[in-house]
Enzyme design. Sequence first.
Site, PDB file in Angstrom:
ATOM      1  N   MET A  13      26.400 -29.439  24.249  1.00 15.30           N
ATOM      2  CA  MET A  13      26.949 -28.258  23.586  1.00 15.30           C
ATOM      3  C   MET A  13      27.163 -27.231  24.700  1.00 15.30           C
ATOM      4  O   MET A  13      26.252 -26.937  25.475  1.00 15.30           O
ATOM      5  CB  MET A  13      25.980 -27.729  22.521  1.00 15.30           C
ATOM      6  N   GLY A  40      30.574 -31.785  27.274  1.00 11.45           N
ATOM      7  CA  GLY A  40      29.910 -32.941  27.916  1.00 11.45           C
ATOM      8  C   GLY A  40      30.996 -33.844  28.470  1.00 11.45           C
ATOM      9  O   GLY A  40      31.952 -34.161  27.759  1.00 11.45           O
ATOM     10  N   GLU A 141      26.524 -37.747  34.270  1.00  5.78           N
ATOM     11  CA  GLU A 141      25.595 -36.801  33.636  1.00  5.78           C
ATOM     12  C   GLU A 141      24.486 -37.543  32.887  1.00  5.78           C
ATOM     13  O   GLU A 141      23.803 -36.952  32.056  1.00  5.78           O
ATOM     14  CB  GLU A 141      26.351 -35.866  32.679  1.00  5.78           C
ATOM     15  N   ASN A 186      37.167 -34.909  41.797  1.00  4.02           N
ATOM     16  CA  ASN A 186      37.983 -33.742  42.140  1.00  4.02           C
ATOM     17  C   ASN A 186      37.718 -33.406  43.607  1.00  4.02           C
ATOM     18  O   ASN A 186      36.997 -34.138  44.296  1.00  4.02           O
ATOM     19  CB  ASN A 186      37.722 -32.568  41.186  1.00  4.02           C
ATOM     20  N   THR A 222      41.718 -35.556  42.235  1.00 10.00           N
ATOM     21  CA  THR A 222      42.443 -34.534  41.481  1.00 10.00           C
ATOM     22  C   THR A 222      42.242 -33.192  42.191  1.00 10.00           C
ATOM     23  O   THR A 222      41.140 -32.859  42.627  1.00 10.00           O
ATOM     24  CB  THR A 222      41.972 -34.459  40.016  1.00 10.00           C
ATOM     25  N   LEU A 223      43.351 -32.446  42.295  1.00 11.83           N
ATOM     26  CA  LEU A 223      43.341 -31.221  43.108  1.00 11.83           C
ATOM     27  C   LEU A 223      43.833 -30.017  42.318  1.00 11.83           C
ATOM     28  O   LEU A 223      44.419 -29.094  42.896  1.00 11.83           O
ATOM     29  CB  LEU A 223      44.242 -31.424  44.327  1.00 11.83           C
ATOM     30  N   ALA A 251      37.055 -28.839  31.504  1.00 12.94           N
ATOM     31  CA  ALA A 251      37.447 -30.141  30.921  1.00 12.94           C
ATOM     32  C   ALA A 251      38.856 -30.587  31.288  1.00 12.94           C
ATOM     33  O   ALA A 251      39.344 -31.571  30.732  1.00 12.94           O
ATOM     34  CB  ALA A 251      37.275 -30.162  29.398  1.00 12.94           C
ATOM     35  N   ALA A 252      39.499 -29.919  32.235  1.00 12.06           N
ATOM     36  CA  ALA A 252      40.821 -30.396  32.677  1.00 12.06           C
ATOM     37  C   ALA A 252      40.679 -31.780  33.306  1.00 12.06           C
ATOM     38  O   ALA A 252      41.463 -32.697  33.030  1.00 12.06           O
ATOM     39  CB  ALA A 252      41.436 -29.425  33.670  1.00 12.06           C
ATOM     40  N   GLY A 253      39.657 -31.942  34.144  1.00 15.74           N
ATOM     41  CA  GLY A 253      39.420 -33.246  34.776  1.00 15.74           C
ATOM     42  C   GLY A 253      39.088 -34.298  33.732  1.00 15.74           C
ATOM     43  O   GLY A 253      39.544 -35.449  33.820  1.00 15.74           O
ATOM     44  N   ASP A 254      38.297 -33.926  32.734  1.00 21.03           N
ATOM     45  CA  ASP A 254      37.932 -34.879  31.673  1.00 21.03           C
ATOM     46  C   ASP A 254      39.173 -35.285  30.884  1.00 21.03           C
ATOM     47  O   ASP A 254      39.319 -36.449  30.480  1.00 21.03           O
ATOM     48  CB  ASP A 254      36.909 -34.254  30.714  1.00 21.03           C
ATOM     49  N   GLY A 289      38.015 -23.515  26.276  1.00 18.19           N
ATOM     50  CA  GLY A 289      36.978 -24.436  25.812  1.00 18.19           C
ATOM     51  C   GLY A 289      37.216 -25.864  26.279  1.00 18.19           C
ATOM     52  O   GLY A 289      38.277 -26.200  26.798  1.00 18.19           O
ATOM     53  N   SER A 293      40.365 -27.701  23.769  1.00 18.07           N
ATOM     54  CA  SER A 293      41.566 -27.545  24.609  1.00 18.07           C
ATOM     55  C   SER A 293      42.339 -28.858  24.792  1.00 18.07           C
ATOM     56  O   SER A 293      43.458 -28.850  25.302  1.00 18.07           O
ATOM     57  CB  SER A 293      41.161 -27.032  25.993  1.00 18.07           C
TER      58      SER A 293
HETATM   59  O1  RIB Z   1      33.716 -31.172  32.615  1.00 14.68           O
HETATM   60  C1  RIB Z   1      33.423 -30.125  31.730  1.00 14.68           C
HETATM   61  C2  RIB Z   1      32.106 -30.376  31.087  1.00 14.68           C
HETATM   62  O2  RIB Z   1      31.093 -30.324  32.076  1.00 14.68           O
HETATM   63  C3  RIB Z   1      31.689 -29.345  30.079  1.00 14.68           C
HETATM   64  O3  RIB Z   1      32.142 -29.625  28.780  1.00 14.68           O
HETATM   65  C4  RIB Z   1      30.178 -29.317  30.212  1.00 14.68           C
HETATM   66  O4  RIB Z   1      29.514 -29.791  29.095  1.00 14.68           O
HETATM   67  C5  RIB Z   1      29.862 -30.140  31.452  1.00 14.68           C
HETATM   68  O5  RIB Z   1      29.422 -31.387  31.114  1.00 14.68           O
END
Ligand code: RIB
Length: 302
Positions: A13, A40, A141, A186, A222-223, A251-254, A289, A293
């Site tokens: 969260m 996460g 993580e 990254n 990623t840059l 969270a752009a990378g995610d 967010g 997002s």
């Molecule tokens: O990559 C972004 C994420 O990193 C966030 O949502 C946060 O929870 C951390 O894990």
Amino acid sequence: MQGRVVVIGSLNMDLVTRAQRLPRAGETLAGESFTTVPGGKGANQAVAAARLGAEVAMIGCVGDDAYGQSLREGLIAEGIDCRALEVVAGMSSGVALIVVDAASQNTIVIVAGSNGCLSSRLIERFDAMLQGADVVVCQMEVPPDTVAFALARARQLGKTVILNPAPVNGPLPVEWLASVDYLIPNESEAAALTGLPVDDLSSAQEAGRHLRGLGAARVIVTLGAQGAVMVSARGSEHFAAPVVQAVDTTAAGDTFVGAFAAALARGCTEHESILFGQRAAAISVTRAGAQPSIPRLEELGG
Ligand code: RIB
């Protein structure tokens, strides 16, 4: 065709404060807003893959608290298979303390909570899920032994294996790199993995070559606004990023990783998958967010 993606990783969260700038050590700063947002790295990547066309299952752990329930319900609402999402009794869910500044940059402190309980036993229990996957995605993580097990098993099953090495403080074991088809750091993660400074295209290429020399088949660095660099057996290629006005890069990378995995899983080429990931990530930075997002397939024009 809807490819199948299994994500093994974290759910947090996110407790997000916006402020004009990031605080200095010892400083108390007034924030402008506070929001609680599902995040996460694992869950974000699972949501991105699901919103962008893949059939997704997630293997992870939540605590037996209100955050855990809400994180789980959020994934179920996205159509993600949560049978392998374990509720850990007596544990709190993972949280991330995030500050976003006016320039859309962030700092993140994570507290693992139940993410620290994700064990290889849980992955073994859901081996059939891995067997049914086209693409397996891991981040860092969750406990390192679990990541090591997941990578090795996915490799043994002949799956396409993606590792987003985040967060990371130093080099990875070479066995990990040998199990990975796509290593996606990254710039700061690429620097931590190699000990080299990484802040532009040529240093990203250098880091990619270094990581390939250590055994990674393909490296995609990623840059952000500078795009992405892929280093593979074919050499190095640059993919320019779409130009957008960023409001929050969380969270752009995610989003890139989840979108890339979804595209690969449905049979796109790696070039198409990188471009697809970049388009998705570019939309995500225009919104606040983590999970809120992440765009849906319709927004990318199919
Ligand atoms: O990559 C972004 C994420 O990193 C966030 O949502 C946060 O929870 C951390 O894990």
